[in-house]
Motif scaffolding. Structure first.
Motif, PDB file in Angstrom:
ATOM      1  N   ARG A  24       1.304  -4.618   9.500  1.00  0.00           N
ATOM      2  CA  ARG A  24       1.407  -3.161   9.360  1.00  0.00           C
ATOM      3  C   ARG A  24       0.249  -2.470  10.091  1.00  0.00           C
ATOM      4  O   ARG A  24       0.436  -1.443  10.742  1.00  0.00           O
ATOM      5  N   GLN A  25      -0.949  -3.040   9.978  1.00  0.00           N
ATOM      6  CA  GLN A  25      -2.105  -2.455  10.654  1.00  0.00           C
ATOM      7  C   GLN A  25      -1.928  -2.530  12.167  1.00  0.00           C
ATOM      8  O   GLN A  25      -2.221  -1.580  12.877  1.00  0.00           O
ATOM      9  N   ALA A  26      -1.406  -3.645  12.662  1.00  0.00           N
ATOM     10  CA  ALA A  26      -1.171  -3.797  14.102  1.00  0.00           C
ATOM     11  C   ALA A  26      -0.137  -2.784  14.590  1.00  0.00           C
ATOM     12  O   ALA A  26      -0.284  -2.198  15.677  1.00  0.00           O
ATOM     13  N   PHE A  48      -5.199   9.235  12.064  1.00  0.00           N
ATOM     14  CA  PHE A  48      -5.030  10.462  11.297  1.00  0.00           C
ATOM     15  C   PHE A  48      -5.837  10.321  10.018  1.00  0.00           C
ATOM     16  O   PHE A  48      -5.784   9.300   9.341  1.00  0.00           O
ATOM     17  N   GLN A  49      -6.599  11.340   9.686  1.00  0.00           N
ATOM     18  CA  GLN A  49      -7.476  11.282   8.524  1.00  0.00           C
ATOM     19  C   GLN A  49      -6.892  12.095   7.376  1.00  0.00           C
ATOM     20  O   GLN A  49      -6.367  13.189   7.573  1.00  0.00           O
ATOM     21  N   VAL A  50      -7.021  11.534   6.187  1.00  0.00           N
ATOM     22  CA  VAL A  50      -6.463  12.157   4.994  1.00  0.00           C
ATOM     23  C   VAL A  50      -7.464  12.025   3.847  1.00  0.00           C
ATOM     24  O   VAL A  50      -8.224  11.053   3.781  1.00  0.00           O
ATOM     25  N   ARG A  74      -2.373   3.818   3.766  1.00  0.00           N
ATOM     26  CA  ARG A  74      -2.511   2.680   4.692  1.00  0.00           C
ATOM     27  C   ARG A  74      -1.175   2.309   5.325  1.00  0.00           C
ATOM     28  O   ARG A  74      -1.126   1.870   6.471  1.00  0.00           O
ATOM     29  N   THR A  75      -0.093   2.478   4.580  1.00  0.00           N
ATOM     30  CA  THR A  75       1.235   2.189   5.107  1.00  0.00           C
ATOM     31  C   THR A  75       1.513   3.031   6.345  1.00  0.00           C
ATOM     32  O   THR A  75       2.150   2.573   7.295  1.00  0.00           O
ATOM     33  N   PHE A  76       1.022   4.267   6.356  1.00  0.00           N
ATOM     34  CA  PHE A  76       1.206   5.155   7.495  1.00  0.00           C
ATOM     35  C   PHE A  76       0.110   5.000   8.545  1.00  0.00           C
ATOM     36  O   PHE A  76       0.122   5.688   9.557  1.00  0.00           O
ATOM     37  N   GLY A  77      -0.846   4.127   8.291  1.00  0.00           N
ATOM     38  CA  GLY A  77      -1.948   3.950   9.226  1.00  0.00           C
ATOM     39  C   GLY A  77      -2.966   5.067   9.155  1.00  0.00           C
ATOM     40  O   GLY A  77      -3.738   5.270  10.082  1.00  0.00           O
TER      41      GLY A  77
END
Length: 156
Positions: A24-26, A48-50, A74-77
């Motif tokens: 997922r991270q890749a 993208f920062q949240v 994290r799922t959305f990166g």
């Protein structure tokens, strides 16, 4: 019928192997233009920062809710720049220090969005909720509300 935080039964956190997390991270890195093997993303490309915002009663246990929000981001990166918790219960949004800190993070471009678990963590009153959402948009971000009762939670 109004349910309290304690009455809400959350399912167990989704179980992901280290391999699934790396995959997922890749995928997120690739989508952001990051080439595998490089230490940093190309110049000008950032995640993208949240900021995660949680609000609950002083005695409520929100550890699992925080974990869901972190996993969701994290799922959305998304890069989590902070987790802000207000322990004030049902105070109006205008009286919450933590919510103001989340708004400042958006205004100062430390976050592009405020992520929260439920609409009620912002306000149970539609007008107050809409005012907060508009204020976040005025400051250059958006409000993203998870739905912990959705199919996403059941993902494994």
């Amino acid at each position: 019928m109004v349910r309290t935080q304690q009455e809400l039964r959350l399912p167990p956190l989704p179980r992901r192997t280290d391999g699934e997390r790396r995959r997922r991270q890749a995928l997120a890195d690739n989508a952001a233009g990051h080439i595998p093997g490089e230490r940093k993303a190309p110049s000008g490309v950032e995640r993208f920062q949240v900021v995660i915002y949680l609000c609950a009663a002083p005695n409520a246990d929100i550890n699992r809710t925080r974990a869901y929000c972190e996993d969701y981001a994290r799922t959305f990166g998304w890069e989590i720049t902070g987790v802000i918790e207000d322990r004030v219960g049902l105070l109006p949004p205008a009286g919450r220090e933590g919510l103001e800190r989340a708004l400042q993070a958006v205004e100062e471009k430390r976050a592009g969005a405020v992520l929260t678990a439920w609409r009620s963590m912002i306000s149970t009153i539609a007008q107050e909720y809409d005012e907060v959402a508009r204020e976040i948009e005025k400051r250059g971000g958006f409000l993203h509300v998870m739905n912990l009762n959705s199919e996403w939670v059941g993902e494994s």
